[in-house]
Design a protein around this motif. Structure first.
Motif: not given
Length: 286
Positions: A34-57
């Motif tokens: 359901l969530y993923q961690a950004c490898p750059n800023c370590n933010s916890t992001i919803r997987t759906l939000d990442l998908k909607n942003h074309l996998q851009v944090c």
């Protein structure tokens, strides 16, 4: 005092059980993935939000990996396209030990037969041939099938008088195929020369990472070379160069921004602007 202490002890035990029960409920309420961690800023992001942003944090703008089909869906009009050469599979021309087992493992893991996807469709109503390298399959290393699919895509674009876009992402030549892998460099370049002689447009779109024989051949031969932010693009990696040359490399060496400053890349385009930028370039060169 004993009765007070026993009562207090019982209350503490009841409280601990309550906390444990609460934690279990919380874990069940958050499904895996359901969530993923950004490898750059370590933010916890919803997987759906990442998908909607074309996998851009959405927090720092870091570009995470995006698979070939997600990129094609975002690129072509209404996500509609035709895929070509889907049945081509790698063999083991040199009898390399364990190679067949490795191929089977990656086929099962990714659903791909190799690390190259070829598709045709319309981008802003303009017919285009697009090749996407997907490094989920053995880092999209360039074996005989990868080189053959790319060459056929170039020849189809030439035959149909269509522009060509190749999204590169690769670890380089596939060592298990030896000279059969290395000859794909010359084969793809020869096909691109015929495409150039026909007066047709080729856009090379460099994504992270693009290295080895892919960089040394078709990846850097675009009429226009575009890169995604922070993409690593080079032949040998920075650590190999530093250990060989015994010298410290400049900050950001081989990153897209460094290459743009030194004239190897024409522009850096964020992924969410990918479709609009390519549509504009195709329109300008139509």
């Amino acid at each position: 005092m004993d009765s007070i202490w026993k009562k207090r002890k019982q209350q503490l035990q009841d409280f601990r059980r309550y906390l444990n029960k609460d934690n279990k409920v919380k874990k069940q309420e958050v499904p895996d993935g359901l969530y993923q961690a950004c490898p750059n800023c370590n933010s916890t992001i919803r997987t759906l939000d990442l998908k909607n942003h074309l996998q851009v944090c959405p927090q720092c703008g870091h570009h995470l990996f995006i698979d070939a089909y997600a990129r094609l869906d975002a690129l072509f009009d209404h996500g509609k396209y035709k895929e070509y050469y889907t049945s081509m599979k790698s063999g083991n021309p040199l009898g390399f030990p364990g190679y067949e087992e490795k191929l089977e493992k990656y086929e099962y893991k990714t659903g791909l037969h190799d690390g190259v996807v070829v598709a045709g469709g319309r981008i802003d109503h303009m017919r285009t041939i697009v090749v996407v390298m997907d490094h989920r399959f053995m880092m999209a290393s360039m074996g005989s099938v990868a080189g053959e699919k790319i060459t056929r895509a170039i020849e189809m674009a030439t035959r149909k008088k269509l522009p060509l876009i190749i999204f590169t992402s690769s670890g380089g030549a596939r060592m298990q195929e030896g000279i059969f892998s290395l000859m794909q460099m010359g084969k793809t370049c020869a096909a691109l020369k015929r495409h150039l002689d026909a007066g047709l447009l080729y856009i090379s779109y460099l994504t992270h990472p693009t290295t080895g024989g892919v960089t040394a051949s078709f990846a850097m031969l675009g009429d226009i070379n575009i890169a995604e932010p922070e993409a690593l693009v080079g032949f040998a990696g920075p650590r190999v160069i530093e250990s060989t040359m015994k010298t410290k490399l400049p900050d950001g060496f081989q990153r897209a921004e460094f290459l743009e400053d030194h004239g190897f890349v024409d522009m850096i385009v964020e992924r969410e602007k990918m479709r609009d930028t390519l549509a504009l370039l195709l329109r300008m060169h139509a």
